[in-house]
Enzyme design. Structure first.
Site, PDB file in Angstrom:
ATOM      1  N   HIS A 197       0.836  -1.197   0.000  1.00 10.89           N
ATOM      2  CA  HIS A 197       0.000   0.000   0.000  1.00 10.89           C
ATOM      3  C   HIS A 197       0.865   1.238   0.000  1.00 10.89           C
ATOM      4  O   HIS A 197       2.005   1.235   0.470  1.00 10.89           O
ATOM      5  CB  HIS A 197      -0.939   0.033   1.214  1.00 10.89           C
ATOM      6  CG  HIS A 197      -0.228   0.154   2.533  1.00 10.89           C
ATOM      7  ND1 HIS A 197       0.479  -0.892   3.098  1.00 10.89           N
ATOM      8  CD2 HIS A 197      -0.115   1.193   3.403  1.00 10.89           C
ATOM      9  CE1 HIS A 197       1.001  -0.507   4.256  1.00 10.89           C
ATOM     10  NE2 HIS A 197       0.648   0.760   4.462  1.00 10.89           N
ATOM     11  N   LEU A 198       0.300   2.311  -0.533  1.00 16.24           N
ATOM     12  CA  LEU A 198       0.854   3.652  -0.457  1.00 16.24           C
ATOM     13  C   LEU A 198      -0.042   4.487   0.455  1.00 16.24           C
ATOM     14  O   LEU A 198      -1.172   4.107   0.750  1.00 16.24           O
ATOM     15  CB  LEU A 198       0.902   4.304  -1.845  1.00 16.24           C
ATOM     16  CG  LEU A 198       1.563   3.530  -2.985  1.00 16.24           C
ATOM     17  CD1 LEU A 198       1.297   4.240  -4.311  1.00 16.24           C
ATOM     18  CD2 LEU A 198       3.049   3.367  -2.750  1.00 16.24           C
TER      19      LEU A 198
END
Length: 350
Positions: free
Chosen positions: A187-188
């Site tokens: 994830h970012l």
């Protein structure tokens, strides 16, 4: 008998290059189509009580000093957020038994970002323990069960998200394993902050000019390798180069953080060109095992000069000198960083 309202789910957000905002208009400018969709969904989920706490305006101040570090008091995040997972290895595999994003409720999902061919489809989901209004997680399809190791298609899609926003303070970042990641599922972070940061303008020392690679060594909270994309046609190459460099760091036993922000060309604000995207890559010594108790965690925000703090006394009393000392204890000595820069320049030039 009352019927419960149906829980919302992710809306498709299809975009093309015509939706990119190459030059953000400035602070307080009109939001883009992306900003309106993201923030309206985020506000809706806040009203529905899907966050761990209700986020209002946060006390914020700029520390006296040469760098203009931004500190914010977010006490509820310090007490209400899910405990971070202990990371035991830079190559730790995905663990389906640990918390991961396949467990998100449909209502926590906001948008499904579908862009030009070549970039991954990203899901935008609320961060249930937000740092600021609009703080989201950007992730590929959770069912792929990818560990927290950055990939070029995911990073490219994240860079496109920055260009979709008209807000100059919308930034996208990545915390690697051993570098502040609290969930080992790819994830970012996407985050709005209504303040400029020193990493947007500091001039870089050239390392590999053909690949637009430089080194931010001075006038920043933490030295970083700098990659630069002048426009959308350069995003794919920059994403690929950043991930090649990050993979080399992991191969040598180093952890890393990444931040994408609008900013000046590597030469600095006097270069005569418009602003593009700066992508910063920080190399650091890994922090593995349970996270140690400290005044604040050092992850991508802190490295860039934005310090969310969990306690009022620290928020009130911290100085720039104290903040920099806490940040830089995780980093490499300058001679080691310079040697690493030469290695990355050779890697990317080959």
């Amino acid at each position: 008998m009352a019927v419960a309202a149906e829980e919302p789910s992710a809306e498709d957000f299809v975009y093309g290059e015509e939706d990119f905002v190459p030059q953000a208009a400035g602070w307080g400018s009109e939001p883009s189509r992306f900003d309106r969709a993201l923030l309206s969904g985020w506000d809706d989920r806040m009203e529905r009580g899907l966050f761990r706490y209700r986020l209002g305006p946060l006390p914020t101040r700029v520390l006296p000093g040469s760098l203009g570090l931004v500190v914010q008091l977010n006490a509820e995040r310090g007490t209400q957020r899910r405990p971070p997972q202990p990371m035991l290895s830079l190559r730790q595999p995905f663990d389906p038994a640990a918390f991961n994003f396949t467990r998100l409720r449909p209502g926590e999902l906001l948008l499904r970002l579908r862009g030009p061919a070549g970039a991954d489809v990203l899901l935008a989901a609320i961060n249930a323990s937000p740092l600021e209004r609009g703080h989201v997680l950007l992730m590929p399809e959770p069912g792929r069960r990818l560990p927290q190791a950055l990939t070029a298609p995911v990073l490219r899609a994240g860079l496109e998200a920055v260009l979709l926003s008209a807000h100059p303070g919308f930034r996208v970042g990545f915390n690697g394993l051993g570098a502040g990641a609290s969930v080992n599922h790819l994830h970012l972070h996407g985050l709005y902050l209504d303040r400029p940061l020193p990493v947007e303008t500091a001039p870089a020392r050239p390392l590999c000019p053909p690949r637009r690679l430089g080194l931010l060594l001075r006038h920043v909270p933490a030295p970083a390798f700098l990659f630069y994309a002048a426009g959308p046609d350069e995003l794919e190459g920059v994403a690929r180069d950043v991930c090649r460099a990050a993979e080399r760091l992991a191969d040598t036993g180093l952890a890393y953080n990444v931040l994408a922000t609008r900013g000046d060309p590597p030469e600095g604000p006097g270069a005569g060109a418009g602003r593009g995207l700066r992508v910063l890559l920080w190399a650091r010594r890994p922090s593995l095992g349970a996270k140690a108790t400290a005044a604040f965690t050092v992850a991508l925000c802190e490295l860039a000069g934005h310090l969310p703090l969990p306690a009022a006394p620290v928020f009130r009393d911290i100085t720039e000198e104290e903040a920099l000392r806490a940040i830089r204890q995780h980093l490499l000595p300058e001679p080691e960083l310079l040697r690493l820069g030469g290695d990355l320049a050779q890697l990317l030039a080959a």
